[in-house]
Design a protein around this motif. Sequence first.
Motif, PDB file in Angstrom:
ATOM      1  N   ALA A  53      16.820 -25.446  10.388  1.00 28.86           N
ATOM      2  CA  ALA A  53      15.550 -26.146  10.539  1.00 28.86           C
ATOM      3  C   ALA A  53      15.367 -27.224   9.485  1.00 28.86           C
ATOM      4  O   ALA A  53      15.882 -27.119   8.361  1.00 28.86           O
ATOM      5  N   ALA A  54      14.609 -28.256   9.853  1.00 24.16           N
ATOM      6  CA  ALA A  54      14.216 -29.277   8.876  1.00 24.16           C
ATOM      7  C   ALA A  54      13.189 -28.709   7.915  1.00 24.16           C
ATOM      8  O   ALA A  54      13.107 -29.137   6.761  1.00 24.16           O
ATOM      9  N   ALA A  55      12.396 -27.744   8.374  1.00 26.60           N
ATOM     10  CA  ALA A  55      11.412 -27.053   7.546  1.00 26.60           C
ATOM     11  C   ALA A  55      10.883 -25.872   8.332  1.00 26.60           C
ATOM     12  O   ALA A  55      10.871 -25.882   9.576  1.00 26.60           O
ATOM     13  N   VAL A  56      10.423 -24.862   7.593  1.00 26.06           N
ATOM     14  CA  VAL A  56       9.779 -23.701   8.202  1.00 26.06           C
ATOM     15  C   VAL A  56       8.362 -23.615   7.656  1.00 26.06           C
ATOM     16  O   VAL A  56       8.153 -23.578   6.436  1.00 26.06           O
ATOM     17  N   VAL A  57       7.382 -23.597   8.577  1.00 26.19           N
ATOM     18  CA  VAL A  57       5.965 -23.564   8.217  1.00 26.19           C
ATOM     19  C   VAL A  57       5.344 -22.302   8.795  1.00 26.19           C
ATOM     20  O   VAL A  57       5.558 -21.973   9.966  1.00 26.19           O
ATOM     21  N   TYR A  58       4.564 -21.608   7.983  1.00 28.52           N
ATOM     22  CA  TYR A  58       3.788 -20.468   8.467  1.00 28.52           C
ATOM     23  C   TYR A  58       2.316 -20.811   8.292  1.00 28.52           C
ATOM     24  O   TYR A  58       1.822 -20.890   7.173  1.00 28.52           O
ATOM     25  N   ASP A  59       1.635 -21.039   9.392  1.00 33.97           N
ATOM     26  CA  ASP A  59       0.194 -21.307   9.360  1.00 33.97           C
ATOM     27  C   ASP A  59      -0.516 -20.003   9.708  1.00 33.97           C
ATOM     28  O   ASP A  59      -0.701 -19.670  10.876  1.00 33.97           O
ATOM     29  N   CYS A  60      -0.900 -19.268   8.690  1.00 36.55           N
ATOM     30  CA  CYS A  60      -1.499 -17.938   8.865  1.00 36.55           C
ATOM     31  C   CYS A  60      -3.001 -18.091   9.059  1.00 36.55           C
ATOM     32  O   CYS A  60      -3.769 -18.011   8.106  1.00 36.55           O
ATOM     33  N   MET A  61      -3.400 -18.315  10.295  1.00 41.51           N
ATOM     34  CA  MET A  61      -4.824 -18.586  10.541  1.00 41.51           C
ATOM     35  C   MET A  61      -5.641 -17.310  10.665  1.00 41.51           C
ATOM     36  O   MET A  61      -6.861 -17.325  10.522  1.00 41.51           O
ATOM     37  N   ASP A  62      -4.990 -16.180  10.927  1.00 40.69           N
ATOM     38  CA  ASP A  62      -5.682 -14.894  11.064  1.00 40.69           C
ATOM     39  C   ASP A  62      -4.810 -13.795  10.467  1.00 40.69           C
ATOM     40  O   ASP A  62      -3.578 -13.919  10.418  1.00 40.69           O
ATOM     41  N   GLU A  63      -5.452 -12.710  10.055  1.00 36.96           N
ATOM     42  CA  GLU A  63      -4.713 -11.508   9.645  1.00 36.96           C
ATOM     43  C   GLU A  63      -4.475 -10.688  10.910  1.00 36.96           C
ATOM     44  O   GLU A  63      -5.239  -9.782  11.259  1.00 36.96           O
ATOM     45  N   LEU A  64      -3.384 -11.009  11.604  1.00 35.18           N
ATOM     46  CA  LEU A  64      -3.125 -10.401  12.907  1.00 35.18           C
ATOM     47  C   LEU A  64      -2.906  -8.902  12.817  1.00 35.18           C
ATOM     48  O   LEU A  64      -3.157  -8.177  13.786  1.00 35.18           O
ATOM     49  N   SER A  65      -2.461  -8.426  11.666  1.00 33.73           N
ATOM     50  CA  SER A  65      -2.211  -6.993  11.531  1.00 33.73           C
ATOM     51  C   SER A  65      -3.491  -6.173  11.635  1.00 33.73           C
ATOM     52  O   SER A  65      -3.451  -4.968  11.905  1.00 33.73           O
ATOM     53  N   ALA A  66      -4.653  -6.813  11.423  1.00 34.04           N
ATOM     54  CA  ALA A  66      -5.932  -6.109  11.494  1.00 34.04           C
ATOM     55  C   ALA A  66      -6.540  -6.135  12.897  1.00 34.04           C
ATOM     56  O   ALA A  66      -7.561  -5.488  13.139  1.00 34.04           O
ATOM     57  N   ALA A  68       9.820 -19.226   4.557  1.00 35.54           N
ATOM     58  CA  ALA A  68       8.977 -20.404   4.777  1.00 35.54           C
ATOM     59  C   ALA A  68       9.054 -21.376   3.600  1.00 35.54           C
ATOM     60  O   ALA A  68       9.091 -20.975   2.439  1.00 35.54           O
ATOM     61  N   ASP A  69       9.062 -22.663   3.920  1.00 38.31           N
ATOM     62  CA  ASP A  69       8.999 -23.705   2.898  1.00 38.31           C
ATOM     63  C   ASP A  69       7.571 -23.914   2.415  1.00 38.31           C
ATOM     64  O   ASP A  69       7.352 -24.275   1.262  1.00 38.31           O
ATOM     65  N   VAL A  70       6.615 -23.716   3.313  1.00 45.79           N
ATOM     66  CA  VAL A  70       5.205 -23.884   2.959  1.00 45.79           C
ATOM     67  C   VAL A  70       4.384 -22.945   3.832  1.00 45.79           C
ATOM     68  O   VAL A  70       4.736 -22.695   4.995  1.00 45.79           O
ATOM     69  N   VAL A  71       3.314 -22.404   3.265  1.00 43.78           N
ATOM     70  CA  VAL A  71       2.420 -21.496   3.979  1.00 43.78           C
ATOM     71  C   VAL A  71       1.006 -22.053   3.906  1.00 43.78           C
ATOM     72  O   VAL A  71       0.546 -22.480   2.835  1.00 43.78           O
ATOM     73  N   PHE A  72       0.327 -22.079   5.033  1.00 45.92           N
ATOM     74  CA  PHE A  72      -1.080 -22.452   5.101  1.00 45.92           C
ATOM     75  C   PHE A  72      -1.882 -21.225   5.519  1.00 45.92           C
ATOM     76  O   PHE A  72      -1.375 -20.361   6.243  1.00 45.92           O
ATOM     77  N   THR A  73      -3.130 -21.157   5.086  1.00 49.05           N
ATOM     78  CA  THR A  73      -4.001 -20.072   5.544  1.00 49.05           C
ATOM     79  C   THR A  73      -5.272 -20.648   6.146  1.00 49.05           C
ATOM     80  O   THR A  73      -5.718 -21.734   5.769  1.00 49.05           O
ATOM     81  N   GLY A  74      -5.869 -19.869   7.052  1.00 48.80           N
ATOM     82  CA  GLY A  74      -7.039 -20.328   7.786  1.00 48.80           C
ATOM     83  C   GLY A  74      -8.356 -20.105   7.083  1.00 48.80           C
ATOM     84  O   GLY A  74      -9.405 -20.397   7.655  1.00 48.80           O
TER      85      GLY A  74
END
Length: 405
Positions: A126-139, A158-164
């Motif tokens: 991949a050119a980059a791996v992004v994780y946009d964690c907009m929700d705590e899906l485990s809950a 992940a290269d970068v992580v975003f949160t919601g």
Amino acid sequence: MNDVFPVTPLAPSARPALICFSHLRWDFVWQRPQHLMSRFAESHRLFIWEEAIPTDHHLPYLEFHAFEGTSVQSIRPRLPAQWSVQQKDRALAGLLDQMMALAGIRRPVLWFYTPMMWPIARHVDAAAVVYDCMDELSAFRFAPPGLAANEAALMKAADVVFTGGQSIFEAKAGRHGNIHVFPSAVDTSHFANARAALAEPADQAALPGPRLGFYGVIDERLDLGLIAALAKARPQWSIVMIGPLAKIGPEDLPRAPNIHWLGQRGYDQLPAYLSGWDVALMPFAMNEATRFISPTKTPEYLAGGVQVVSTPVPDVVRQYGDLGAVRIAPDAARFIQACEQILAGQGLAWREAADRMLADQSWDNTFRQMQSHLDRVMRRRLLSSSPLPGVGGLLAPDGVTSMPA
């Protein structure tokens, strides 16, 4: 070559590719993934890889769904229903490789909304791996058992992580060195239309006032008991509930003459409904599923010119608790009281402070900042020339390793 409206879903293009792995259907409701990915589609070939759909067929295959007015392609894998999890993941990895080879995709950006899809893409260069964690899906209700382990692996890669939201950021900040919070934003101009005298939809126009409304997915995160108590205590109020059901059934919904379950409506229709409301409701239950949420509804309601009554969702309290336009009510009695205060009328002085807060919360602004983070990690990875650990070829549908396309 027409890059905006490709002749076929796999039409080659010089633009870079972005594959977004989402647990939400592209055409379900218009929320964070749609706002951001539709903007990325202006500069990227955009593929939305959705959750697999069971089929009675004995072989796996892909469905490509194009949407009018956009170059976004929704990819819906179909897998034999009787297969094991291991068989499905192996087949999905192969289908992903097939799609990339046919489309001539090399080193795409991989953008994840669900960690459950990391196992099928972890082999991709991949050119980059992004994780946009907009929700705590485990809950959430019916969360898959492997979610925590897959998230740990995705966070590591992940290269970068975003949160919601801020709460989920604080819960995960120690797990990644390049993590950034991006709370729910708003398309202000779209919802500001509700401040004008819009023609109300027929199914709402006939309802007596005052009208108190909610729109969004109707699931286990809503306090259905609170809605029932509100309707019972004030039978003269019309309670308007708009949105699709998820993880609950019609039999779970409270029923009363003044509760109106109108079903799902399109994103373009929401301002017309909002324009007819006297109070906007956020009746969320206080449970594990709402501990980390940052509802998009708060800024949308305010942009539409309607004051809000919310239960004490942590991120709502933190971001809007001091704003006069948003009242926080921890129980049914105080929720009703807060609604009555808004209905009593206090002019429009509250709008100025609300509009100042909304000024920096546009999806355009969020997109630009995310794009800047993405550009930085792509440059870093390009300079280091280090593909993901374990990349040694792509998996063909039969599980045999093949060379990258």
